[in-house]
Design an enzyme around this catalytic site. Structure first.
Site, PDB file in Angstrom:
ATOM      1  CB  SER A 293      -0.895   0.014   1.243  1.00  0.00           C
ATOM      2  OG  SER A 293      -0.087   0.160   2.417  1.00  0.00           O
ATOM      3  CE  LYS A 294       1.055   8.331  -1.999  1.00  0.00           C
ATOM      4  NZ  LYS A 294       1.963   8.772  -0.938  1.00  0.00           N
ATOM      5  NE  ARG A 295      -1.107   4.302   7.604  1.00  0.00           N
ATOM      6  CZ  ARG A 295      -2.140   4.267   8.430  1.00  0.00           C
ATOM      7  NH1 ARG A 295      -2.813   3.150   8.570  1.00  0.00           N
ATOM      8  NH2 ARG A 295      -2.509   5.340   9.096  1.00  0.00           N
TER       9      ARG A 295
END
Length: 524
Positions: A293-295
């Protein structure tokens, strides 16, 4: 399905003409072995190109080149609400930067133009009307409030309610409503969508080039919207129609589209078209586990978008090589491939079905391998603007000397302007641990003697630097290291780096003397 308005009559007549013409040439679009390979990369311009999207483009490109086929770029821009200005340019730039040359695209043109879906809207509507006419799709007039009420009434804590065979008869559509009421709604210009009519009981099976036979039960598939209330198609209808009309032989895309494939197979069946061969690529996984994920990427310092890799100083061919191995392997020990070598080696049967973990250290290793393979002239060309941007002016000869010393020690070319900045500027500090370990009571005396000898040299060469240092060490009855380590620390501020005599020569005679005497003053 009955005909409701004269406008629909016209659209259905057009759809039938299109269907006849495409069915007449359907043998050209079969997936028989003698069909030319045609693949497409079909991103939506809703943001910057993600690294996973680039891997999808790469696998399509490699497959096309391996089979001497066509690599098509199609822009799927029917979701105008999420359209991002400049996103299409970013996609184009990313492909160009990584050397993935397209054969057909909005810019290059081609026999199946246009290659933007927003420019093909009329055809999609005609095909949707054909499905309505056949009874494979229907009009739905439900408002957002009615849809939300359905979800609340029929959903459970374990599963969300779907618009499907179990709920469609409770909603406002051309299946549940009397024909006269449907006709009146259309005459009044009521807002509606067109939905795919998914059968209530059927196993939908297809062969995936990576996963083998895949089967879905129709009961788990919703009645997908095909035409939105604004008249534009959803991805699902446009995808099927365009892949057929553009004679796409293989659809190679991410695993996230696997669950949508049953809807596409139903449409292919309804149109009487042979579907392309399907291949769904494994997910790119986070080093922490789960989908990247981007996180997770932000937390781990992993760039998400392709332009971030370019900005971070990665070599495009290293990124391509790394991505090729992120789900595929050649079945040999070879790890470093030029792009043309990847094209020759690539095959879908060596792509795995399980998720593959993103390893930034491995990407850095690849980058180092490609830097090692650069000629010094290439490194100079690449480093010159980076040094200038960092405020460093140096001749090409000077850059070449530094590059030859550091080529095996840097991860990115830009490291010559950061990690190797000490070649061009005096250090403003000295490594604290290095001072404690390497600066002895006699270091100042030994270094002063060496600085004097360097200053008096008529020929400033690595051989003379070496001979002079060892002569001084012999005169003072110490090992050469007692001078080498303080000399390196004084000149670079560090206790590590390339061979000390190459370092001193690259820094220059005057700078070496100046830096050594400054270190003596500072460190005592």
């Amino acid at each position: 399905m009955p005909v409701y308005t004269s406008d629909v009559d016209l659209r259905k007549y057009t759809a039938l003409l299109i269907a006849l013409s495409t069915n007449a040439t359907s043998s050209m679009a079969s997936t028989h072995d003698d069909q030319p390979v045609r693949v497409r990369f079909a991103p939506s311009p809703t943001g910057l190109l993600h690294i996973g999207g680039l891997r999808t483009a790469l696998y399509n490109y490699l497959f096309a080149r391996k089979h001497e086929g066509a690599f098509v770029l199609r822009i799927e821009d029917t979701d105008q609400a999420r359209y991002v200005e400049g996103a299409e340019d970013d996609i184009r730039d990313a492909l160009a930067w990584t050397g993935l040359e397209v054969d057909e695209s909005p810019d290059a043109g081609g026999a199946f133009a246009p290659y933007r879906q927003s420019e093909r809207a009329d055809a999609y509507r005609s095909y949707a009307d054909q499905l309505v006419e056949q009874g494979d799709a229907y009009y739905a007039f439900d408002t957002e409030e009615e849809l939300e009420a359905m979800r609340e009434e029929y959903g459970t804590e374990h599963a969300a309610a779907k618009y499907d065979a179990s709920t469609r008869h409770k909603m406002r559509n051309s299946i549940s409503l009397p024909e006269e009421e449907v006709q009146q709604l259309l005459d009044d210009g009521a807002e509606y969508v067109i939905r795919l009519k998914v059968p209530s009981e059927r196993s939908i099976r297809f062969d995936d080039e990576i996963r083998g036979t895949v089967s879905f039960e129709a009961a788990g598939v919703d009645d997908q919207v095909l035409i939105k209330s604004d008249g534009l198609p959803t991805y699902h209808l446009a995808n099927v129609v365009d892949d057929h009309l553009m004679e796409i032989s293989h659809v190679i895309r991410g695993e996230e589209w696997l669950s949508s494939t049953p809807k596409h197979i139903l449409m292919y069946d309804a149109f009487g078209w042979e579907p392309p061969r399907m291949a769904h690529l494994p997910l790119i996984m986070s080093p922490k586990g789960g989908k990247l994920s981007k996180r997770d990427a932000d937390d781990l310092g992993i760039p998400v978008f392709v332009n971030e890799y370019e900005d971070a100083g990665y070599e495009p061919d290293a990124l391509v090589n790394f991505l090729a191995f992120l789900g595929w392997n050649p079945g040999t020990e070879q790890e470093v491939f030029a792009l043309d070598e990847l094209c020759d080696a690539f095959s879908l049967d060596r792509v795995g079905s399980s998720g593959t973990q993103f390893d930034i250290d491995k990407l850095n290793w690849y980058n180092e391998q490609y830097i090692r393979r650069r000629s010094i002239d290439q490194l100079v060309e690449e480093a010159r603007p980076l040094l200038r941007d960092a405020g460093i002016e140096a001749s090409d000869d000077r850059i070449a000397e530094v590059a030859s010393l550091m080529q095996d020690r840097i991860t990115k070319v830009r490291d010559l302007a950061t990690e190797a900045r000490y070649f061009f500027e005096d250090p403003d500090s000295y490594e604290e641990k290095g001072v404690k370990k390497r600066w002895k009571d006699d270091s100042a005396t030994l270094l002063e003697t060496y600085a004097d000898a360097i200053e008096e040299m008529d020929e400033f060469t690595t051989d003379n630097l070496n001979a002079s240092l060892r002569s001084i060490a012999d005169d003072h009855d110490v090992g050469a290291g007692r001078i080498i380590h303080p000399a390196r620390l004084a000149v670079s501020g560090r206790t590590y780096g390339p061979g000390v005599f190459g370092l001193l020569h690259a820094v220059g005679q005057e700078a070496c003397v100046r830096r050594m005497r400054k270190a003596i003053d500072v460190l005592g």
